[in-house]
Design a protein around this motif. Structure first.
Motif: not given
Ligand SMILES: [Zn+2]
Length: 103
Positions: A28-45
Protein backbone atom coordinates in the motif's frame (compact mmCIF):
# COMPACT_ATOMS: atom_id res chain seq x y z
CA UNK A 1 -5.49 1.65 -2.62
CA UNK A 2 -8.72 -0.27 -3.05
CA UNK A 3 -7.26 -3.63 -3.93
CA UNK A 4 -6.52 -6.24 -1.33
CA UNK A 5 -4.70 -9.52 -1.11
CA UNK A 6 -6.82 -12.36 -2.50
CA UNK A 7 -8.73 -10.18 -4.97
CA UNK A 8 -9.02 -11.22 -8.59
CA UNK A 9 -7.85 -8.49 -10.93
CA UNK A 10 -7.44 -7.97 -14.65
CA UNK A 11 -4.35 -6.27 -16.04
CA UNK A 12 -5.09 -3.19 -18.16
CA UNK A 13 -1.80 -2.63 -19.96
CA UNK A 14 1.55 -4.14 -20.78
CA UNK A 15 2.48 -7.61 -21.92
CA UNK A 16 -0.08 -9.30 -19.69
CA UNK A 17 -2.96 -7.04 -20.80
CA UNK A 18 -6.40 -8.59 -20.30
CA UNK A 19 -5.05 -11.46 -18.23
CA UNK A 20 -6.68 -12.23 -14.94
CA UNK A 21 -4.99 -13.31 -11.76
CA UNK A 22 -5.14 -13.35 -8.03
CA UNK A 23 -3.42 -10.70 -5.95
CA UNK A 24 -0.83 -12.42 -3.79
CA UNK A 25 0.70 -9.37 -2.16
CA UNK A 26 0.02 -5.65 -1.82
CA UNK A 27 2.39 -2.81 -1.02
CA UNK A 28 0.00 0.00 0.00
CA UNK A 29 2.76 2.48 0.77
CA UNK A 30 4.17 2.07 -2.75
CA UNK A 31 0.81 1.72 -4.50
CA UNK A 32 1.93 -1.59 -5.96
CA UNK A 33 0.83 -5.18 -5.90
CA UNK A 34 1.85 -8.60 -7.09
CA UNK A 35 -0.47 -10.77 -9.17
CA UNK A 36 0.23 -14.47 -8.95
CA UNK A 37 1.86 -15.77 -12.14
CA UNK A 38 1.59 -12.48 -14.02
CA UNK A 39 4.08 -9.74 -14.92
CA UNK A 40 6.73 -12.41 -14.67
CA UNK A 41 10.38 -11.61 -15.11
CA UNK A 42 13.21 -14.08 -15.48
CA UNK A 43 15.55 -13.78 -12.57
CA UNK A 44 18.92 -15.33 -12.14
CA UNK A 45 18.99 -16.98 -8.77
CA UNK A 46 22.20 -17.79 -6.99
CA UNK A 47 22.39 -21.28 -5.58
CA UNK A 48 21.31 -21.67 -1.97
CA UNK A 49 21.13 -24.69 0.29
CA UNK A 50 17.54 -25.28 -0.74
CA UNK A 51 17.74 -24.22 -4.38
CA UNK A 52 20.36 -25.29 -6.93
CA UNK A 53 20.38 -21.93 -8.71
CA UNK A 54 19.45 -20.99 -12.25
CA UNK A 55 16.75 -18.92 -13.91
CA UNK A 56 13.46 -18.61 -12.10
CA UNK A 57 10.19 -16.90 -12.98
CA UNK A 58 9.38 -14.18 -10.53
CA UNK A 59 6.21 -12.09 -10.45
CA UNK A 60 7.17 -8.43 -10.35
CA UNK A 61 5.11 -5.73 -8.65
CA UNK A 62 2.59 -3.87 -10.80
CA UNK A 63 1.32 -0.36 -10.22
CA UNK A 64 -2.17 -0.56 -8.74
CA UNK A 65 -3.54 1.77 -11.42
CA UNK A 66 -2.64 -0.80 -14.08
CA UNK A 67 -5.08 -3.35 -12.76
CA UNK A 68 -8.81 -3.40 -12.25
CA UNK A 69 -10.75 -5.43 -9.74
CA UNK A 70 -12.88 -8.24 -11.12
CA UNK A 71 -16.10 -8.23 -9.16
CA UNK A 72 -16.73 -11.45 -7.27
CA UNK A 73 -20.49 -11.00 -7.79
CA UNK A 74 -20.91 -10.07 -11.46
CA UNK A 75 -17.47 -11.27 -12.69
CA UNK A 76 -16.86 -8.02 -14.59
CA UNK A 77 -13.85 -5.75 -14.29
CA UNK A 78 -15.08 -2.77 -12.34
CA UNK A 79 -14.20 0.41 -10.57
CA UNK A 80 -14.64 0.31 -6.86
CA UNK A 81 -16.80 2.51 -4.69
CA UNK A 82 -17.11 2.40 -0.95
CA UNK A 83 -19.98 2.62 1.43
CA UNK A 84 -20.51 2.50 5.15
CA UNK A 85 -22.12 -0.54 6.65
CA UNK A 86 -22.54 -0.02 10.37
CA UNK A 87 -19.13 1.19 11.49
CA UNK A 88 -17.30 -0.47 8.61
CA UNK A 89 -16.35 0.85 5.23
CA UNK A 90 -16.85 -1.78 2.55
CA UNK A 91 -16.01 -1.87 -1.13
CA UNK A 92 -18.82 -1.80 -3.64
CA UNK A 93 -18.84 -2.80 -7.31
CA UNK A 94 -19.75 0.16 -9.52
CA UNK A 95 -21.30 -2.18 -12.10
CA UNK A 96 -23.72 -4.23 -10.02
CA UNK A 97 -23.66 -2.19 -6.79
CA UNK A 98 -23.07 -5.31 -4.76
CA UNK A 99 -20.66 -5.36 -1.85
CA UNK A 100 -17.38 -6.91 -2.98
CA UNK A 101 -15.94 -7.54 0.47
CA UNK A 102 -16.98 -10.44 2.58
CA UNK A 103 -18.96 -8.89 5.39
ZN1 LIG B 1 -20.26 -6.48 -9.70
Amino acid sequence: MNIKKGDTVVILSGKDKDKKGKVSKVFPERGKLIVEGLNVAKRHQKPTQKFPGGIIDKSMPLTASKVMLVCSRCSKPTRIGTKEVGDRRVRVCKKCNEIVDKV
